[in-house]
Design a protein around this motif. Sequence first.
Motif, PDB file in Angstrom:
ATOM      1  N   GLY A  32       0.750  -1.295  -0.036  1.00  0.00           N
ATOM      2  CA  GLY A  32       0.006   0.082   0.007  1.00  0.00           C
ATOM      3  C   GLY A  32       0.793   1.275   0.120  1.00  0.00           C
ATOM      4  O   GLY A  32       0.344   2.562  -0.102  1.00  0.00           O
ATOM      5  N   ALA A  33       2.175   1.137  -0.036  1.00  0.00           N
ATOM      6  CA  ALA A  33       2.985   2.293   0.054  1.00  0.00           C
ATOM      7  C   ALA A  33       3.154   3.112  -1.209  1.00  0.00           C
ATOM      8  O   ALA A  33       3.410   4.179  -1.530  1.00  0.00           O
ATOM      9  N   GLY A  34       2.737   2.345  -2.447  1.00  0.00           N
ATOM     10  CA  GLY A  34       2.611   3.049  -3.858  1.00  0.00           C
ATOM     11  C   GLY A  34       3.909   2.622  -4.534  1.00  0.00           C
ATOM     12  O   GLY A  34       4.120   3.143  -5.486  1.00  0.00           O
ATOM     13  N   LYS A  35       4.311   1.132  -4.374  1.00  0.00           N
ATOM     14  CA  LYS A  35       5.688   1.115  -5.172  1.00  0.00           C
ATOM     15  C   LYS A  35       5.116   0.603  -6.635  1.00  0.00           C
ATOM     16  O   LYS A  35       5.866   1.362  -7.628  1.00  0.00           O
ATOM     17  N   THR A  36       4.273   0.044  -6.782  1.00  0.00           N
ATOM     18  CA  THR A  36       3.864  -0.372  -8.204  1.00  0.00           C
ATOM     19  C   THR A  36       3.226   1.051  -8.855  1.00  0.00           C
ATOM     20  O   THR A  36       3.290   1.263 -10.126  1.00  0.00           O
ATOM     21  N   ALA A  37       2.598   1.604  -8.053  1.00  0.00           N
ATOM     22  CA  ALA A  37       1.823   2.862  -8.734  1.00  0.00           C
ATOM     23  C   ALA A  37       2.966   3.813  -9.177  1.00  0.00           C
ATOM     24  O   ALA A  37       2.615   4.340 -10.147  1.00  0.00           O
ATOM     25  N   ALA A  38       4.054   3.890  -8.531  1.00  0.00           N
ATOM     26  CA  ALA A  38       5.154   4.896  -9.250  1.00  0.00           C
ATOM     27  C   ALA A  38       5.549   4.348 -10.404  1.00  0.00           C
ATOM     28  O   ALA A  38       5.901   5.201 -11.290  1.00  0.00           O
ATOM     29  N   LEU A  39       5.810   3.076 -10.433  1.00  0.00           N
ATOM     30  CA  LEU A  39       6.178   2.489 -11.712  1.00  0.00           C
ATOM     31  C   LEU A  39       5.030   2.548 -12.959  1.00  0.00           C
ATOM     32  O   LEU A  39       5.276   2.885 -14.105  1.00  0.00           O
ATOM     33  N   VAL A  40       3.855   2.276 -12.617  1.00  0.00           N
ATOM     34  CA  VAL A  40       2.816   2.514 -13.532  1.00  0.00           C
ATOM     35  C   VAL A  40       2.705   4.092 -13.941  1.00  0.00           C
ATOM     36  O   VAL A  40       2.568   4.403 -15.315  1.00  0.00           O
ATOM     37  N   SER A  41       2.868   4.904 -13.152  1.00  0.00           N
ATOM     38  CA  SER A  41       2.608   6.579 -13.228  1.00  0.00           C
ATOM     39  C   SER A  41       3.830   6.680 -14.280  1.00  0.00           C
ATOM     40  O   SER A  41       3.596   7.470 -15.546  1.00  0.00           O
ATOM     41  N   ALA A  42       5.227   6.242 -14.043  1.00  0.00           N
ATOM     42  CA  ALA A  42       6.159   6.586 -14.953  1.00  0.00           C
ATOM     43  C   ALA A  42       5.965   5.986 -16.318  1.00  0.00           C
ATOM     44  O   ALA A  42       6.101   6.823 -17.409  1.00  0.00           O
ATOM     45  N   TYR A  43       5.337   5.069 -16.386  1.00  0.00           N
ATOM     46  CA  TYR A  43       5.116   4.377 -17.769  1.00  0.00           C
ATOM     47  C   TYR A  43       4.037   4.972 -18.516  1.00  0.00           C
ATOM     48  O   TYR A  43       4.502   5.214 -19.663  1.00  0.00           O
ATOM     49  N   LEU A  44       2.944   5.278 -17.880  1.00  0.00           N
ATOM     50  CA  LEU A  44       1.984   6.191 -18.696  1.00  0.00           C
ATOM     51  C   LEU A  44       2.344   7.507 -18.963  1.00  0.00           C
ATOM     52  O   LEU A  44       1.954   7.905 -20.094  1.00  0.00           O
ATOM     53  N   LEU A  45       3.246   8.199 -18.116  1.00  0.00           N
ATOM     54  CA  LEU A  45       3.558   9.597 -18.511  1.00  0.00           C
ATOM     55  C   LEU A  45       4.707   9.645 -19.766  1.00  0.00           C
ATOM     56  O   LEU A  45       4.562  10.345 -20.508  1.00  0.00           O
ATOM     57  N   LEU A  46       5.470   8.358 -19.777  1.00  0.00           N
ATOM     58  CA  LEU A  46       6.231   8.171 -20.884  1.00  0.00           C
ATOM     59  C   LEU A  46       5.733   8.117 -22.135  1.00  0.00           C
ATOM     60  O   LEU A  46       5.774   8.349 -23.344  1.00  0.00           O
ATOM     61  N   SER A  47       4.423   7.205 -22.156  1.00  0.00           N
ATOM     62  CA  SER A  47       3.734   6.791 -22.990  1.00  0.00           C
ATOM     63  C   SER A  47       2.901   8.101 -23.736  1.00  0.00           C
ATOM     64  O   SER A  47       2.869   8.027 -24.992  1.00  0.00           O
ATOM     65  N   ASN A  48       2.734   8.928 -23.151  1.00  0.00           N
ATOM     66  CA  ASN A  48       2.088  10.198 -23.470  1.00  0.00           C
ATOM     67  C   ASN A  48       2.812  11.448 -23.723  1.00  0.00           C
ATOM     68  O   ASN A  48       2.514  12.339 -23.937  1.00  0.00           O
ATOM     69  N   GLY A  49       4.143  11.093 -23.622  1.00  0.00           N
ATOM     70  CA  GLY A  49       5.148  11.870 -23.963  1.00  0.00           C
ATOM     71  C   GLY A  49       5.278  13.207 -22.858  1.00  0.00           C
ATOM     72  O   GLY A  49       5.517  14.530 -23.228  1.00  0.00           O
TER      73      GLY A  49
END
Length: 354
Positions: free
Chosen positions: A113-130
């Motif tokens: 629940g600390a947000g480890k996976t969420a941080a990786l998901v957020s980075a990938y989505l930001l990269l996907s959208n430039g």
Amino acid sequence: MRGPCQNSSCTFNATKTCVLGNPPDDCENRPILDEGNDKDKENEKDADDGAVDVEDEDDASRADAVHVGTPVLTEPDDGLRSLPASRTLGVAQVNAITESRPACLVGIVGLAGAGKTAALVSAYLLLSNGSFKGFSYADSDTLRAFEEITRASRTWQKGNPPEQITVHTTLSNDREAGFLHLRLRRDEDDRIFDMLLPDLPGEWSRLLIDRDDTERFAFLGASSVIWIMVDGRQFANAGRVAHARYRAKLLIERLANLLKETRPHLIVVPTWQDKVAFPQAEAEILLECGRSFGFEVDIAPIASFSWNDDIVPGEGVAELFNMTLTAGPPPPDFWPDTDPASNDRKLASYRRDV
């Protein structure tokens, strides 16, 4: 040249082995094909009369004989790219990458629940959208893994968010870490960076804190930077802050014991900053705790997703990656000055001795 086997109980046409044990080229059940046989031409009839074209049958038999066992499709062009077959990378694959080129191995620890996976998901989505500030996407060996962990975040509608955006992390091998790979291009100088990021269950960190179970975290000794993910909401809650602080400090102590003399850069990453800002007093306590064990420590608050109109989704994530790639101890002196000790070097004491 002989055609297909006419024995209905024989499997030669499929297996190339005669059930009677006859040599394939001498078997009487395989008729001889003669391309120059005039008898075939005499048997030709007008197609309108419904006669069978023997020559066409022979051509079909020859075609069957030629194509048995040959590939139906040609091999694809070597220049074509396809998605990697692997999902997360194992330790052996990570070692192969680090041995072949420079790479930044990041250790990521934190409770469920600390947000480890969420941080990786957020980075990938930001990269996907430039929209990844200062960086652009260059490549990845684990696209399937990224797509798998981001699936839930693509389906919810604005104004109606789900209770949990990312799924609980599980590994097929409960004894070995699974790593995600990203290759980033930095905008300011076009430099390429390979990053290896573990996506680990929170239970691993809980066992590290509660039982000092370090077996799964052996890879941390080779990491350049370690992220300590903490739930920022708990540090702003008067009833939970003491327990959250104690667990975070104990985690830092466990890492110090695990790493022995090695001291990678620590980055404390408070999450859920869209809900509440991380208290500065708690940040100073964690910074001092890390320094007391010999670590260089920084704080990098993030909001992987946001339900706050004043904070954009992914706030601080790009800055966390930039801090990770630039963090590290200062380089040692190329030729440090040292004071010679008496009788330490014979050449230095030569004139004194004579």
